[in-house]
Design a protein around this motif. Sequence first.
Motif, PDB file in Angstrom:
ATOM      1  N   ALA A 270       0.832  -1.213   0.000  1.00  9.88           N
ATOM      2  CA  ALA A 270       0.000   0.000   0.000  1.00  9.88           C
ATOM      3  C   ALA A 270       0.863   1.258   0.000  1.00  9.88           C
ATOM      4  O   ALA A 270       0.501   2.261  -0.619  1.00  9.88           O
ATOM      5  CB  ALA A 270      -0.954  -0.008   1.196  1.00  9.88           C
ATOM      6  N   LEU A 271       2.001   1.212   0.679  1.00 15.56           N
ATOM      7  CA  LEU A 271       2.933   2.353   0.628  1.00 15.56           C
ATOM      8  C   LEU A 271       3.459   2.554  -0.793  1.00 15.56           C
ATOM      9  O   LEU A 271       3.565   3.687  -1.269  1.00 15.56           O
ATOM     10  CB  LEU A 271       4.115   2.133   1.580  1.00 15.56           C
TER      11      LEU A 271
ATOM     12  N   TYR B 150       1.906   1.662  -3.531  1.00 18.63           N
ATOM     13  CA  TYR B 150       0.782   2.180  -4.326  1.00 18.63           C
ATOM     14  C   TYR B 150       0.611   3.676  -4.081  1.00 18.63           C
ATOM     15  O   TYR B 150       0.326   4.438  -5.010  1.00 18.63           O
ATOM     16  CB  TYR B 150      -0.512   1.456  -3.989  1.00 18.63           C
ATOM     17  N   THR B 151       0.801   4.105  -2.834  1.00 19.35           N
ATOM     18  CA  THR B 151       0.706   5.532  -2.505  1.00 19.35           C
ATOM     19  C   THR B 151       1.748   6.321  -3.283  1.00 19.35           C
ATOM     20  O   THR B 151       1.450   7.387  -3.834  1.00 19.35           O
ATOM     21  CB  THR B 151       0.885   5.741  -0.978  1.00 19.35           C
TER      22      THR B 151
ATOM     23  N   GLY C 128      -4.692   2.693  -1.377  1.00 20.03           N
ATOM     24  CA  GLY C 128      -3.757   1.617  -1.680  1.00 20.03           C
ATOM     25  C   GLY C 128      -4.117   0.333  -0.958  1.00 20.03           C
ATOM     26  O   GLY C 128      -4.020  -0.763  -1.518  1.00 20.03           O
TER      27      GLY C 128
ATOM     28  N   PHE D  31       0.972   9.283  -6.020  1.00 17.18           N
ATOM     29  CA  PHE D  31       1.608  10.609  -5.953  1.00 17.18           C
ATOM     30  C   PHE D  31       2.445  10.883  -7.200  1.00 17.18           C
ATOM     31  O   PHE D  31       2.415  11.983  -7.756  1.00 17.18           O
ATOM     32  CB  PHE D  31       2.495  10.733  -4.711  1.00 17.18           C
TER      33      PHE D  31
ATOM     34  N   TRP E 247      -4.527   8.451   0.297  1.00 19.14           N
ATOM     35  CA  TRP E 247      -3.987   7.623  -0.769  1.00 19.14           C
ATOM     36  C   TRP E 247      -3.518   6.280  -0.217  1.00 19.14           C
ATOM     37  O   TRP E 247      -3.604   5.264  -0.909  1.00 19.14           O
ATOM     38  CB  TRP E 247      -2.852   8.342  -1.500  1.00 19.14           C
ATOM     39  N   TYR E 248      -3.027   6.265   1.018  1.00 16.81           N
ATOM     40  CA  TYR E 248      -2.611   4.999   1.631  1.00 16.81           C
ATOM     41  C   TYR E 248      -3.827   4.085   1.824  1.00 16.81           C
ATOM     42  O   TYR E 248      -3.769   2.891   1.507  1.00 16.81           O
ATOM     43  CB  TYR E 248      -1.904   5.250   2.965  1.00 16.81           C
TER      44      TYR E 248
ATOM     45  N   TYR F  76      -2.462  14.578   1.761  1.00 10.37           N
ATOM     46  CA  TYR F  76      -3.396  13.569   1.248  1.00 10.37           C
ATOM     47  C   TYR F  76      -2.844  12.149   1.415  1.00 10.37           C
ATOM     48  O   TYR F  76      -3.531  11.182   1.105  1.00 10.37           O
ATOM     49  CB  TYR F  76      -3.679  13.803  -0.229  1.00 10.37           C
ATOM     50  N   ALA F  77      -1.615  12.008   1.861  1.00  3.69           N
ATOM     51  CA  ALA F  77      -0.976  10.696   1.969  1.00  3.69           C
ATOM     52  C   ALA F  77      -1.826   9.668   2.726  1.00  3.69           C
ATOM     53  O   ALA F  77      -1.947   8.531   2.264  1.00  3.69           O
ATOM     54  CB  ALA F  77       0.406  10.825   2.601  1.00  3.69           C
TER      55      ALA F  77
END
Length: 166
Positions: A47-48, A50-51, A99, A55, A95-96, A91-92
């Motif tokens: 997931a990190l 994908y984040t 993900g 970005f 987005w996480y 927004y992280a």
Amino acid sequence: MSAALVQRDSHGTAKTYLWMHPIYGATALGLEFLHDRLRFLPRPVRALAYTAVIFGAEYATGWLLRRALGRCPWDYEDKGWSVKGLIRLDYAPFWYVAGLLFEPVREAFLRVTSEALRQTPEYRHAVENGTVAEPQHFAPVSTEQEAGEAADTFLLAEESELHPSP
């Protein structure tokens, strides 16, 4: 859509940019590409990654649109933790979470698509006539493998419908 919610618009009207469709599609393909290569990692780590892809896609496409059109459809210059007005680092967390949800949503789509293919008349007819065999599994298979087999069987069924054996 979020603007519609804030303004209490019960019709859910929103506006978007035509550029967003290929951007979202290309980003999804990037996530799919990455998924296949990072399977061995724990899901939170994937997931990190994908984040980072989200970005990166947002920054790169925003930069390209700004160069090509003179402006980017989204402008975060005066908002949050902005990087050149193209992405917002605050927004992280969102987005996480996106993900983290990517894989379960992807697998649900694969299951639904596989089942939809199995319900087509071509597929059912070909299996009933014995033209193609329904895949038999003696051990657990992945959602991807099951979806691929359903698609392959559908294509064989469709081919047998178009070109029946004498």
